[in-house]
Design a protein around this motif. Structure first.
Motif, PDB file in Angstrom:
ATOM      1  N   VAL A  31       0.834  -1.193   0.000  1.00 18.64           N
ATOM      2  CA  VAL A  31       0.000   0.000   0.000  1.00 18.64           C
ATOM      3  C   VAL A  31       0.871   1.245   0.000  1.00 18.64           C
ATOM      4  O   VAL A  31       1.787   1.370   0.817  1.00 18.64           O
ATOM      5  CB  VAL A  31      -0.909   0.008   1.248  1.00 18.64           C
ATOM      6  CG1 VAL A  31      -1.757   1.260   1.296  1.00 18.64           C
ATOM      7  CG2 VAL A  31      -1.763  -1.245   1.291  1.00 18.64           C
ATOM      8  N   ASN A  32       0.563   2.164  -0.902  1.00 23.32           N
ATOM      9  CA  ASN A  32       1.179   3.485  -0.906  1.00 23.32           C
ATOM     10  C   ASN A  32       0.087   4.504  -0.635  1.00 23.32           C
ATOM     11  O   ASN A  32      -0.875   4.603  -1.397  1.00 23.32           O
ATOM     12  CB  ASN A  32       1.844   3.798  -2.249  1.00 23.32           C
ATOM     13  CG  ASN A  32       3.084   2.969  -2.488  1.00 23.32           C
ATOM     14  OD1 ASN A  32       3.683   2.456  -1.561  1.00 23.32           O
ATOM     15  ND2 ASN A  32       3.461   2.819  -3.733  1.00 23.32           N
ATOM     16  N   PRO A  90       1.796   9.044  10.246  1.00 23.97           N
ATOM     17  CA  PRO A  90       2.363   7.867  10.901  1.00 23.97           C
ATOM     18  C   PRO A  90       3.085   6.923   9.941  1.00 23.97           C
ATOM     19  O   PRO A  90       4.014   6.232  10.336  1.00 23.97           O
ATOM     20  CB  PRO A  90       1.154   7.186  11.541  1.00 23.97           C
ATOM     21  CG  PRO A  90      -0.034   7.682  10.791  1.00 23.97           C
ATOM     22  CD  PRO A  90       0.331   9.043  10.272  1.00 23.97           C
ATOM     23  N   TRP A  91       2.653   6.897   8.685  1.00 27.69           N
ATOM     24  CA  TRP A  91       3.271   6.034   7.672  1.00 27.69           C
ATOM     25  C   TRP A  91       2.761   6.468   6.296  1.00 27.69           C
ATOM     26  O   TRP A  91       1.744   7.132   6.187  1.00 27.69           O
ATOM     27  CB  TRP A  91       2.954   4.551   7.921  1.00 27.69           C
ATOM     28  CG  TRP A  91       1.507   4.225   8.090  1.00 27.69           C
ATOM     29  CD1 TRP A  91       0.801   4.243   9.261  1.00 27.69           C
ATOM     30  CD2 TRP A  91       0.563   3.848   7.077  1.00 27.69           C
ATOM     31  NE1 TRP A  91      -0.513   3.899   9.036  1.00 27.69           N
ATOM     32  CE2 TRP A  91      -0.684   3.645   7.699  1.00 27.69           C
ATOM     33  CE3 TRP A  91       0.650   3.660   5.700  1.00 27.69           C
ATOM     34  CZ2 TRP A  91      -1.832   3.268   7.002  1.00 27.69           C
ATOM     35  CZ3 TRP A  91      -0.496   3.280   5.007  1.00 27.69           C
ATOM     36  CH2 TRP A  91      -1.711   3.085   5.661  1.00 27.69           C
ATOM     37  N   ASP A 111       8.521   6.678   4.111  1.00 30.50           N
ATOM     38  CA  ASP A 111       9.545   6.750   3.072  1.00 30.50           C
ATOM     39  C   ASP A 111       9.668   8.193   2.586  1.00 30.50           C
ATOM     40  O   ASP A 111       8.762   8.709   1.926  1.00 30.50           O
ATOM     41  CB  ASP A 111       9.164   5.812   1.924  1.00 30.50           C
ATOM     42  CG  ASP A 111      10.227   5.703   0.856  1.00 30.50           C
ATOM     43  OD1 ASP A 111      10.954   6.682   0.614  1.00 30.50           O
ATOM     44  OD2 ASP A 111      10.312   4.631   0.230  1.00 30.50           O
ATOM     45  N   GLU A 112      10.778   8.839   2.926  1.00 33.35           N
ATOM     46  CA  GLU A 112      10.983  10.245   2.554  1.00 33.35           C
ATOM     47  C   GLU A 112      11.071  10.441   1.044  1.00 33.35           C
ATOM     48  O   GLU A 112      10.639  11.479   0.538  1.00 33.35           O
ATOM     49  CB  GLU A 112      12.233  10.794   3.237  1.00 33.35           C
ATOM     50  CG  GLU A 112      12.051  10.975   4.722  1.00 33.35           C
ATOM     51  CD  GLU A 112      13.266  11.599   5.386  1.00 33.35           C
ATOM     52  OE1 GLU A 112      14.148  12.130   4.678  1.00 33.35           O
ATOM     53  OE2 GLU A 112      13.313  11.553   6.618  1.00 33.35           O
ATOM     54  N   ASP A 113      11.632   9.484   0.333  1.00 36.48           N
ATOM     55  CA  ASP A 113      11.695   9.596  -1.130  1.00 36.48           C
ATOM     56  C   ASP A 113      10.290   9.591  -1.724  1.00 36.48           C
ATOM     57  O   ASP A 113       9.996  10.328  -2.673  1.00 36.48           O
ATOM     58  CB  ASP A 113      12.513   8.444  -1.735  1.00 36.48           C
ATOM     59  CG  ASP A 113      13.955   8.453  -1.279  1.00 36.48           C
ATOM     60  OD1 ASP A 113      14.534   9.545  -1.128  1.00 36.48           O
ATOM     61  OD2 ASP A 113      14.500   7.355  -1.061  1.00 36.48           O
ATOM     62  N   PHE A 114       9.404   8.786  -1.170  1.00 36.69           N
ATOM     63  CA  PHE A 114       8.022   8.739  -1.631  1.00 36.69           C
ATOM     64  C   PHE A 114       7.329  10.076  -1.364  1.00 36.69           C
ATOM     65  O   PHE A 114       6.578  10.575  -2.204  1.00 36.69           O
ATOM     66  CB  PHE A 114       7.280   7.588  -0.941  1.00 36.69           C
ATOM     67  CG  PHE A 114       5.900   7.354  -1.459  1.00 36.69           C
ATOM     68  CD1 PHE A 114       5.694   6.763  -2.699  1.00 36.69           C
ATOM     69  CD2 PHE A 114       4.792   7.718  -0.715  1.00 36.69           C
ATOM     70  CE1 PHE A 114       4.411   6.541  -3.185  1.00 36.69           C
ATOM     71  CE2 PHE A 114       3.506   7.506  -1.182  1.00 36.69           C
ATOM     72  CZ  PHE A 114       3.320   6.922  -2.421  1.00 36.69           C
ATOM     73  N   TRP A 141       7.726  -1.298  -2.035  1.00 38.16           N
ATOM     74  CA  TRP A 141       7.859  -1.362  -0.591  1.00 38.16           C
ATOM     75  C   TRP A 141       9.301  -1.073  -0.177  1.00 38.16           C
ATOM     76  O   TRP A 141       9.556  -0.328   0.760  1.00 38.16           O
ATOM     77  CB  TRP A 141       7.410  -2.739  -0.078  1.00 38.16           C
ATOM     78  CG  TRP A 141       7.784  -2.960   1.356  1.00 38.16           C
ATOM     79  CD1 TRP A 141       8.778  -3.759   1.835  1.00 38.16           C
ATOM     80  CD2 TRP A 141       7.178  -2.355   2.503  1.00 38.16           C
ATOM     81  NE1 TRP A 141       8.824  -3.693   3.199  1.00 38.16           N
ATOM     82  CE2 TRP A 141       7.850  -2.838   3.640  1.00 38.16           C
ATOM     83  CE3 TRP A 141       6.135  -1.454   2.681  1.00 38.16           C
ATOM     84  CZ2 TRP A 141       7.513  -2.452   4.936  1.00 38.16           C
ATOM     85  CZ3 TRP A 141       5.795  -1.071   3.976  1.00 38.16           C
ATOM     86  CH2 TRP A 141       6.479  -1.565   5.084  1.00 38.16           C
ATOM     87  N   GLU A 142      10.257  -1.637  -0.906  1.00 40.59           N
ATOM     88  CA  GLU A 142      11.663  -1.470  -0.561  1.00 40.59           C
ATOM     89  C   GLU A 142      12.129  -0.029  -0.769  1.00 40.59           C
ATOM     90  O   GLU A 142      13.003   0.455  -0.071  1.00 40.59           O
ATOM     91  CB  GLU A 142      12.547  -2.414  -1.383  1.00 40.59           C
ATOM     92  CG  GLU A 142      12.358  -3.877  -1.068  1.00 40.59           C
ATOM     93  CD  GLU A 142      11.131  -4.487  -1.745  1.00 40.59           C
ATOM     94  OE1 GLU A 142      10.573  -3.871  -2.681  1.00 40.59           O
ATOM     95  OE2 GLU A 142      10.730  -5.577  -1.336  1.00 40.59           O
ATOM     96  N   GLY A 143      11.562   0.646  -1.770  1.00 35.21           N
ATOM     97  CA  GLY A 143      11.998   2.012  -2.078  1.00 35.21           C
ATOM     98  C   GLY A 143      13.364   2.020  -2.732  1.00 35.21           C
ATOM     99  O   GLY A 143      13.876   0.986  -3.163  1.00 35.21           O
TER     100      GLY A 143
END
Length: 155
Positions: A31-32, A90-91, A111-114, A141-143
């Motif tokens: 999930v994103n 939170p996520w 994930d800061e890149d996301f 998920w891994e980024g």
């Protein structure tokens, strides 16, 4: 509709189970949280005999049957917020896994890149210049790997 975390977990797991084929070993939702209450992307896959396949959360036994799994994740997100401000995130990625034996796990990450990617104006040159491989990695998920160059952090 969703008030308790356990109810949310049970709903998500049951919805996955009802949409999976007869045989599977592990099923995953990645999930994103693109934009709370507006946009969420959910990748649904299962593994059988070490082979990964996809399944459709909006299809049950070959018939279109819309799921509220996205609404369940929105509710989960809101429950996990300490306060309702836009700054309390939170996520932004979650991974929900069930096994054919009935076990489940869920992981969350920020994930800061996301966050950076989702902050871009889709009409901007910076967005147009993005390499599709970078986008695809950010969305997993891994980024991005820790060793990947991040030119946007140097600005």
């Amino acid at each position: 509709m969703f008030k308790e975390i356990d109810d949310i977990y049970n709903y998500i797991g049951q919805e996955m189970y009802e949409r999976l084929p007869e045989y599977w070993d592990i099923a995953l939702l990645e999930v994103n949280m693109d934009k709370i209450d507006k946009a969420i992307s959910i990748g649904a896959s299962y593994i059988l005999n070490n082979t990964s396949n996809t399944f459709d959360l909006d299809e049950k036994n070959g018939v279109v049957s819309f799921s509220d799994v996205d609404e369940a994740f929105y509710a989960l997100y809101k429950i996990m917020q300490k306060n309702e401000s836009e700054n309390d995130v939170p996520w932004n990625k979650a991974r929900f896994e069930i096994t054919s034996e009935g076990d489940f796990s869920i992981d969350f990450k920020y994930d800061e890149d996301f966050v950076w990617y989702k902050s871009l104006d889709i009409d901007s040159q910076e967005y147009d210049d993005l390499d599709i491989d970078i986008i695809n990695q950010i969305e997993t998920w891994e980024g991005l790997p820790e060793t990947a160059p991040r030119y946007w952090k140097n600005k």
